[in-house]
Design a protein around this motif. Structure first.
Motif, PDB file in Angstrom:
ATOM      1  N   LEU A  78      74.511  44.392   6.349  1.00 15.10           N
ATOM      2  CA  LEU A  78      74.663  43.367   5.325  1.00 15.10           C
ATOM      3  C   LEU A  78      75.921  43.589   4.493  1.00 15.10           C
ATOM      4  CD1 LEU A  78      71.000  43.078   3.997  1.00 15.10           C
ATOM      5  CD2 LEU A  78      72.142  41.640   5.709  1.00 15.10           C
ATOM      6  N   CYS A  79      76.519  42.481   4.062  1.00 14.94           N
ATOM      7  CA  CYS A  79      77.691  42.543   3.196  1.00 14.94           C
ATOM      8  C   CYS A  79      77.469  41.667   1.967  1.00 14.94           C
ATOM      9  CB  CYS A  79      78.944  42.053   3.934  1.00 14.94           C
ATOM     10  SG  CYS A  79      79.630  43.279   5.088  1.00 14.94           S
ATOM     11  N   ALA A  80      77.873  42.186   0.817  1.00  6.90           N
ATOM     12  CA  ALA A  80      77.872  41.410  -0.416  1.00  6.90           C
ATOM     13  C   ALA A  80      79.139  40.564  -0.443  1.00  6.90           C
ATOM     14  CB  ALA A  80      77.822  42.341  -1.625  1.00  6.90           C
ATOM     15  N   VAL A  81      78.989  39.270  -0.667  1.00  7.72           N
ATOM     16  CA  VAL A  81      80.128  38.357  -0.660  1.00  7.72           C
ATOM     17  C   VAL A  81      80.684  38.245  -2.081  1.00  7.72           C
ATOM     18  CG1 VAL A  81      80.923  36.028  -0.118  1.00  7.72           C
ATOM     19  CG2 VAL A  81      79.122  37.084   1.272  1.00  7.72           C
ATOM     20  N   HIS A  82      81.944  38.599  -2.249  1.00  7.27           N
ATOM     21  CA  HIS A  82      82.661  38.616  -3.536  1.00  7.27           C
ATOM     22  C   HIS A  82      81.750  38.901  -4.748  1.00  7.27           C
ATOM     23  CE1 HIS A  82      81.239  34.461  -3.999  1.00  7.27           C
ATOM     24  NE2 HIS A  82      81.966  34.075  -2.972  1.00  7.27           N
ATOM     25  N   PRO A  83      81.116  40.081  -4.786  1.00  2.60           N
ATOM     26  CA  PRO A  83      80.242  40.395  -5.926  1.00  2.60           C
ATOM     27  C   PRO A  83      80.982  40.507  -7.254  1.00  2.60           C
ATOM     28  CG  PRO A  83      80.580  42.338  -4.553  1.00  2.60           C
ATOM     29  CD  PRO A  83      81.157  41.188  -3.803  1.00  2.60           C
ATOM     30  N   ASP A  84      82.296  40.705  -7.202  1.00  2.00           N
ATOM     31  CA  ASP A  84      83.073  40.766  -8.440  1.00  2.00           C
ATOM     32  C   ASP A  84      83.384  39.382  -9.007  1.00  2.00           C
ATOM     33  OD1 ASP A  84      83.169  43.541  -8.388  1.00  2.00           O
ATOM     34  OD2 ASP A  84      84.962  43.543  -7.127  1.00  2.00           O
TER      35      ASP A  84
END
Length: 274
Positions: free
Chosen positions: A223-229
């Motif tokens: 899994l990858c977090a998409v632009h969490p910033d």
């Protein structure tokens, strides 16, 4: 003339007597009222009973997680709950709740504080006080890593054929229902297994708080977090407190301020995010 003087003198005596009675009653009445008020605040009742009752969902890592095998709670906010209880000469007692019932359980007196990644909303604020926030957050996608570039915007996600999954009763469901009109939206009842649905290919996207997407990406390499910033929305996390108890709220606010500036919260966060 004599009658007028007599009445004036009598009025003066009565006024002096009334003033003296009020003066005499004042010092005793005020402490009684203060004592009654103090007994009504959790700032006094929690240390007296030696227990801080904490409502938590147990399904939102890294903030709160219930181990089904041991029945023990763990997480950043579980550590914070223990720290808050210790500061009040008490021990924490955790009460299971759900996102749909969390604030109502607090308002009904089933617990003294609700903790575990609780987002501040105006709807919740109508039923409970919130402490000063300890974290700024917002909704962003978590997806299979091969799809990371595919789901960058809400428009990318809200397309026919895209399968969006969400847990029930909280701000994740509210956000998804407000923005998903064309994609397929499925409510998955268990927030502890919802990410397995994406890994297994039975769902494509979940939108949740950036803090949770980072944690899930850390423990699930798929899994990858998409632009969490740069999340889609703005929110803050805080601790929910009983409405009306201003003295307890002031204490918790001060505790949050110290914990977020003296390294206490940062340590607990590092322990879970390293």
């Amino acid at each position: 003339m004599r009658r007028s003087v007599t009445l004036s003198a009598l009025a003066a005596v009565l006024a002096a007597t009334a003033a003296g009675s009020a003066l005499a009653a004042g010092p005793t009445a005020a402490p009684a009222a203060t004592a009654k008020h103090q007994r009504g605040t959790l700032l006094d009742r929690v240390p007296e009973r030696g227990v801080l009752r904490v409502c938590t969902t147990g399904d939102y890592r890294p903030f709160t997680h219930l181990d089904p095998k041991t029945g023990d709670y763990a997480g950043i906010d579980i550590d914070m709950a223990r720290d808050l209880a210790k500061s009040l000469d008490a021990k924490p007692a955790f009460t299971a709740t759900t996102w749909a019932k969390l604030v109502d359980d607090l308002a009904a007196g089933r617990c003294d504080v609700a903790m575990g990644g609780v987002s501040v909303t105006l709807a919740r604020a109508r039923k409970a006080y919130f402490s000063d926030p300890y974290l700024t957050d917002g909704k962003t996608p978590v997806v299979r890593c091969e799809d990371e570039q595919k789901y960058q915007t809400l428009e990318d996600i809200d397309q026919p054929g895209v399968r969006v999954i969400v847990n029930p009763g909280g701000t994740n469901e509210q956000f998804a229902r407000a923005h998903i009109k064309r994609a397929t939206l499925t409510v998955h009842p268990d927030n502890t297994t919802i990410f397995d649905e994406i890994i297994a290919g039975r769902a494509d996207v979940m939108m949740t708080d950036a803090s949770e997407t980072r944690y899930q990406a850390k423990i699930h390499p798929e899994l990858c977090a998409v632009h969490p910033d740069k999340p889609f929305s703005f929110s803050e996390k805080a601790y929910a407190l009983p409405r009306g108890d201003g003295e307890f709220k002031e204490y918790v606010d001060q505790w949050v301020h110290l914990a977020t500036h003296d390294g206490t919260y940062a340590k607990y966060e590092r322990d879970w995010m390293k």
